[in-house]
Design an enzyme around this catalytic site. Structure first.
Site, PDB file in Angstrom:
ATOM      1  N   ASN A   9     -24.859 -14.169  46.882  1.00  0.00           N
ATOM      2  CA  ASN A   9     -24.916 -14.317  48.343  1.00  0.00           C
ATOM      3  C   ASN A   9     -25.619 -15.643  48.627  1.00  0.00           C
ATOM      4  OD1 ASN A   9     -25.333 -14.140  51.077  1.00  0.00           O
ATOM      5  ND2 ASN A   9     -26.848 -12.479  50.949  1.00  0.00           N
ATOM      6  N   TRP A  10     -24.834 -16.636  49.016  1.00  0.00           N
ATOM      7  CA  TRP A  10     -25.410 -17.981  49.199  1.00  0.00           C
ATOM      8  C   TRP A  10     -26.133 -18.115  50.533  1.00  0.00           C
ATOM      9  CZ3 TRP A  10     -20.901 -21.648  47.207  1.00  0.00           C
ATOM     10  CH2 TRP A  10     -20.693 -21.392  45.850  1.00  0.00           C
ATOM     11  N   LYS A  11     -26.019 -17.124  51.385  1.00  0.00           N
ATOM     12  CA  LYS A  11     -26.686 -17.136  52.703  1.00  0.00           C
ATOM     13  C   LYS A  11     -26.378 -18.441  53.441  1.00  0.00           C
ATOM     14  CE  LYS A  11     -30.209 -14.175  50.770  1.00  0.00           C
ATOM     15  NZ  LYS A  11     -31.509 -13.581  50.907  1.00  0.00           N
ATOM     16  N   HIS A  95     -26.084  -6.506  55.565  1.00  0.00           N
ATOM     17  CA  HIS A  95     -27.218  -7.089  54.833  1.00  0.00           C
ATOM     18  C   HIS A  95     -28.487  -6.936  55.682  1.00  0.00           C
ATOM     19  CE1 HIS A  95     -29.814 -10.064  52.956  1.00  0.00           C
ATOM     20  NE2 HIS A  95     -29.050  -9.941  51.881  1.00  0.00           N
ATOM     21  N   GLU A  97     -30.801  -8.875  56.369  1.00  0.00           N
ATOM     22  CA  GLU A  97     -31.084 -10.004  57.278  1.00  0.00           C
ATOM     23  C   GLU A  97     -30.254  -9.878  58.550  1.00  0.00           C
ATOM     24  OE1 GLU A  97     -30.435 -13.072  54.388  1.00  0.00           O
ATOM     25  OE2 GLU A  97     -32.288 -12.486  53.371  1.00  0.00           O
ATOM     26  N   GLU A 167     -30.626  -2.687  48.344  1.00  0.00           N
ATOM     27  CA  GLU A 167     -31.489  -3.861  48.397  1.00  0.00           C
ATOM     28  C   GLU A 167     -32.780  -3.517  49.133  1.00  0.00           C
ATOM     29  OE1 GLU A 167     -29.140  -7.699  47.885  1.00  0.00           O
ATOM     30  OE2 GLU A 167     -29.071  -7.226  50.009  1.00  0.00           O
ATOM     31  N   GLY A 173     -35.852 -12.009  48.410  1.00  0.00           N
ATOM     32  CA  GLY A 173     -36.396 -13.349  48.613  1.00  0.00           C
ATOM     33  C   GLY A 173     -37.911 -13.427  48.472  1.00  0.00           C
ATOM     34  N   SER A 213     -34.466 -10.218  44.389  1.00  0.00           N
ATOM     35  CA  SER A 213     -35.096 -11.094  43.397  1.00  0.00           C
ATOM     36  C   SER A 213     -34.570 -10.875  41.975  1.00  0.00           C
ATOM     37  CB  SER A 213     -36.620 -10.952  43.454  1.00  0.00           C
ATOM     38  OG  SER A 213     -37.085 -11.274  44.751  1.00  0.00           O
ATOM     39  N   GLY A 234     -29.337 -13.302  45.583  1.00  0.00           N
ATOM     40  CA  GLY A 234     -29.516 -14.309  46.630  1.00  0.00           C
ATOM     41  C   GLY A 234     -29.953 -15.631  46.027  1.00  0.00           C
ATOM     42  N   GLY A 235     -31.253 -15.905  46.056  1.00  0.00           N
ATOM     43  CA  GLY A 235     -31.815 -17.197  45.625  1.00  0.00           C
ATOM     44  C   GLY A 235     -31.275 -17.698  44.289  1.00  0.00           C
TER      45      GLY A 235
HETATM   46  C1  PEP Z   1     -29.932 -10.944  48.943  1.00  0.00           C
HETATM   47  O1  PEP Z   1     -30.049 -11.725  49.871  1.00  0.00           O
HETATM   48  O2  PEP Z   1     -28.999 -10.136  48.958  1.00  0.00           O
HETATM   49  C2  PEP Z   1     -30.908 -11.007  47.860  1.00  0.00           C
HETATM   50  C3  PEP Z   1     -30.945 -10.027  47.022  1.00  0.00           C
HETATM   51  O3  PEP Z   1     -31.725 -12.105  47.825  1.00  0.00           O
HETATM   52  P1  PEP Z   1     -32.730 -12.525  46.623  1.00  0.00           P
HETATM   53  O4  PEP Z   1     -31.971 -12.368  45.335  1.00  0.00           O
HETATM   54  O5  PEP Z   1     -33.090 -13.955  46.901  1.00  0.00           O
HETATM   55  O6  PEP Z   1     -33.891 -11.604  46.696  1.00  0.00           O
END
Ligand code: PEP
Length: 251
Positions: A9-11, A95, A97, A167, A173, A213, A234-235
């Site tokens: 997920n590049w957000k 998600h 966010e 999640e 994040g 994470s 994500g990151g």
């Molecule tokens: C996400 O945004 O779905 C996520 C899991 O982010 P991160 O891996 O950065 O925690």
């Protein structure tokens, strides 16, 4: 046997040029991988260009959101048919966010899932508790409510045609990952909820991803758990090395 599934997920990151560069490198790195479903989810504006790069490869395209209406006076929204048109196979829905900053509810998540499936997109449906909810012992209650609301009135065929991502909001994040046993506890709960809802044969086919994470160093332990079938990253999906390594380590 559920095939491993890793989605990035590049957000709100990466220009079209940067997205093309990253996916070109990933395609090269992951060319030999057949035993995993690999998905990248760039911003809307980069979808079509990324699609051109990965066409006929083992990497599939996902969007980060969708609107439930097909067309009309809905300024700023994108429909599932248009996502399909841009080359998407998957779409992330609900998600945390989007729930937090854009007031998405289980009801809107449910409408989006149905619209996505009508266009033959595969939804990646996100659920997860906040730190406060976990600390007050409400994790399972929250997850159950999100599952009931988001998946309301979907028949077995529709349930089988989606992916669930657990999640925990406190792990997204933040660098804090749920331990593999904390994650498995919730994944097992989700699997049991699915068994009650649609029976064992159907629920055994549904992939449940962990997100929060995920890194090359923790994916191996997470994926060994019986109900963790992959990851929503994500990151660590924004860099070639880390995302490629997560896919490889998951196998
Ligand atoms: C996400 O945004 O779905 C996520 C899991 O982010 P991160 O891996 O950065 O925690």
């Amino acid at each position: 046997m559920r095939q491993v599934f890793i989605a990035g997920n590049w957000k709100l990151n990466k220009s079209i040029k940067e997205a093309i560069e990253l996916v070109t490198e990933l395609k090269r790195d992951l060319i030999d991988i057949e035993a995993a479903d690999i998905v990248v989810c760039p911003v809307f504006t980069a979808l079509s260009d990324v699609s051109d790069v990965i066409i006929d490869s083992n990497i599939k395209l996902g969007a980060q959101d969708v609107y439930w209406q097909e067309s009309g006076a809905f300024t700023g929204e994108v429909s599932s048919t248009l996502l399909k048109d841009a080359g998407c196979t998957y779409v992330i829905i609900g998600h945390s966010e989007r729930r937090k900053y854009f007031f998405e509810t289980d009801e809107t998540v449910n409408k989006k899932i149905k619209a996505a499936q009508n266009a033959e997109l595969i939804p990646i449906v996100c659920v997860g508790e906040t730190l406060e909810e976990r600390e007050s012992g409400k994790t399972m209650e929250v997850i159950k409510g999100q599952l009931q609301g988001s998946l309301q009135s979907l028949d077995n065929q529709s349930l089988q045609a989606l992916v669930i991502a657990y999640e925990p909001v406190w792990a997204i994040g933040t660098g804090k990952t749920a331990t593999s046993s904390q994650a498995q506890e919730v994944h097992g709960f989700i699997r049991n909820w699915l068994i009650e809802r649609c029976g064992s044969p159907v629920s055994q086919k549904i992939r449940i991803l962990y997100g929060g994470s995920v890194k090359p160093s923790n994916i191996k332990e997470l994926i060994q758990e019986p109900d963790i079938d992959g990851a929503l990253v994500g990151g660590a999906s924004l860099e070639r090395e880390t995302f490629s390594q997560i896919v490889k380590n998951a196998l």
